[in-house]
Enzyme design. Structure first.
Site, PDB file in Angstrom:
ATOM      1  N   TYR A 158      27.139  45.491  33.425  1.00  0.00           N
ATOM      2  CA  TYR A 158      27.205  44.068  33.752  1.00  0.00           C
ATOM      3  C   TYR A 158      27.223  43.271  32.460  1.00  0.00           C
ATOM      4  O   TYR A 158      26.240  42.656  32.067  1.00  0.00           O
ATOM      5  CB  TYR A 158      26.023  43.671  34.623  1.00  0.00           C
ATOM      6  CG  TYR A 158      26.117  42.272  35.197  1.00  0.00           C
ATOM      7  CD1 TYR A 158      27.342  41.736  35.585  1.00  0.00           C
ATOM      8  CD2 TYR A 158      24.988  41.495  35.382  1.00  0.00           C
ATOM      9  CE1 TYR A 158      27.443  40.461  36.117  1.00  0.00           C
ATOM     10  CE2 TYR A 158      25.067  40.210  35.921  1.00  0.00           C
ATOM     11  CZ  TYR A 158      26.292  39.707  36.284  1.00  0.00           C
ATOM     12  OH  TYR A 158      26.391  38.442  36.820  1.00  0.00           O
ATOM     13  N   TYR A 198      36.733  40.496  37.282  1.00  0.00           N
ATOM     14  CA  TYR A 198      35.294  40.250  37.259  1.00  0.00           C
ATOM     15  C   TYR A 198      34.770  40.471  38.672  1.00  0.00           C
ATOM     16  O   TYR A 198      35.168  39.787  39.612  1.00  0.00           O
ATOM     17  CB  TYR A 198      35.057  38.807  36.799  1.00  0.00           C
ATOM     18  CG  TYR A 198      33.621  38.433  36.619  1.00  0.00           C
ATOM     19  CD1 TYR A 198      32.991  38.600  35.395  1.00  0.00           C
ATOM     20  CD2 TYR A 198      32.888  37.885  37.663  1.00  0.00           C
ATOM     21  CE1 TYR A 198      31.661  38.242  35.219  1.00  0.00           C
ATOM     22  CE2 TYR A 198      31.569  37.531  37.504  1.00  0.00           C
ATOM     23  CZ  TYR A 198      30.954  37.708  36.283  1.00  0.00           C
ATOM     24  OH  TYR A 198      29.640  37.357  36.117  1.00  0.00           O
TER      25      TYR A 198
END
Length: 401
Positions: A354, A303
């Site tokens: 995203y 991430y």
């Protein structure tokens, strides 16, 4: 600098090695503002995951999502979209970020107790569409936190690029990390996105010279150091390895899961180990559960809201010593064909989309199946590093033999 030992801890997790397989993967179309609602986007990802697994909506009897994000695809949304009426096991401990890594651990118990046979974990956002109204995105969620609004925002420590620019500057001070090394992360992940047709930045190249010429956003960050804001989503279907072997795709098993928690939560200003993530607590348990080490891993996805978070997690997961991830990136060692630690081979949050980590897990399954766009030859073992700030997760996947 030695990190104080009491700033966080590992969460105790039962071993689930070989109990869960990811049998289907799907992504919604990733884009800038699409005009679509979050649940529409999630439904597209779930449809594609079900088709990929060779199943039908009637086969799905478990669903995972997360209530912290609005309009997620829960069991009611599933029934409304697919027109099904059967009972479903549900869990609000799914979705993206950390939970994209820990969802298999939660699902393992439901599978073991025969409460479900095929469980879908889904996550989607329409943040690019919602951006003009300043709703739904990460800035809004952080601004609404009482402690942040009282003790951080009034002093200018907001929003997220400012937080992590401060962290990056400290990392530079402690370890000699350079702008060129941060840029190497951005350039490498952009190259991977250029090879990945589904990536938002697929058709936009980036060189290190272009990166260095980009104006600052919050020193030392340029916009290329920061994640995209996009619409998109992903889903993956979990079942037992035995059932997975009867489905069309190659079997990808969960080998290990770890979860680490910071005692200071999302308030990075209060974390004594300022340049460290809770991966230092999550990763050891995940690797021990899997019976593996970082040296056994063929491909890594973390991430990556900012380039510095990439470097810190690569270090904290154990792929190199503290302060060495920057030189690794600058040497080309994060490239899918660089012979080092192939990293975010779809482009990550920086250049793919995203969607908060769900697409990272989807990409790793593709890598282990041998069907990724930027394919790492012979990939057999993969790791996802999830992150929220307060927590980090480590998910170890392996191609079943």
């Amino acid at each position: 600098m030695t990190s104080p030992p009491d700033w966080g801890h590992a969460e105790p997790l039962d071993g689930i090695t070989g109990q869960v397989a990811i049998a289907g993967i799907g992504e919604a179309d990733h884009s800038k503002a699409s005009g679509r609602a979050t649940r529409q986007i999630a439904a597209e990802a779930v449809e594609r995951a079900i088709a990929d697994a060779g199943l039908t909506p009637a086969d799905i009897d478990g669903i995972m999502w997360h209530p912290a994000f609005t309009d997620q695809f829960d069991d009611a949304a599933f029934r409304e979209h697919f027109g099904t009426t059967h009972e479903m096991w549900t869990s609000p401990q799914g979705g993206g970020m950390v939970w994209a890594g820990t969802a298999p651990h939660t699902a393992a118990r439901a599978l073991k107790e025969k409460r479900a046979r095929y469980i879908v974990n889904a996550f989607a956002v329409a943040w690019a569409t919602q951006r003009s109204s300043m709703t739904g995105g990460p800035g809004q969620s952080h601004a609404q936190q009482l402690m942040k609004s009282q003790y951080e925002v009034p002093f200018g420590w907001f929003p997220q690029p400012v937080y992590f620019a401060t962290v990056a500057r400290r990392h530079m001070h402690e370890y000699g990390t350079t702008a060129e090394q941060l840029g190497a992360v951005a350039v490498t992940t952009r190259r991977h996105a250029n090879l990945t047709p589904a990536a938002v930045m697929h058709d936009r190249g980036l060189t290190l010279d272009q990166y260095l010429a980009s104006p600052p956003v919050a020193e030392p960050f340029r916009k290329e150091d920061c994640s995209l804001i996009s619409d998109g989503g992903g889903a993956y279907i979990m079942t037992s390895p035995e059932r997975a072997r009867d489905l069309p795709g190659p079997v990808v098993e969960v080998a290990g899961v770890g979860l680490g928690t910071s005692a200071t939560g999302g308030h990075w200003a209060q974390q004594s180990a300022f340049t460290t993530t809770p991966q230092v607590f999550a990763a050891p348990g995940a690797f021990a559960m899997a019976g593996l080490t970082p040296a056994d891993v063929d491909v890594l996805a973390c991430y990556d809201p900012f380039t510095i978070v990439s470097l810190m997690q690569i270090e904290d997961l154990g792929f190199c010593a503290k302060g060495e991830a920057g030189p690794l990136a600058a040497s080309g060692g994060l490239a899918y064909d660089g012979g080092g630690v192939p990293y975010n081979t779809h482009g990550g949050l920086l250049s793919h989309s995203y969607v908060l980590g769900i697409a990272h897990v989807v990409e790793l399954v593709r890598q282990l199946r041998g069907t990724a766009a930027a394919q790492v030859p012979g990939a057999e073992t993969a790791v996802y590093g999830g992150y929220t700030g307060p927590q980090a997760s480590a998910l170890v996947l392996r191609r079943a033999r």
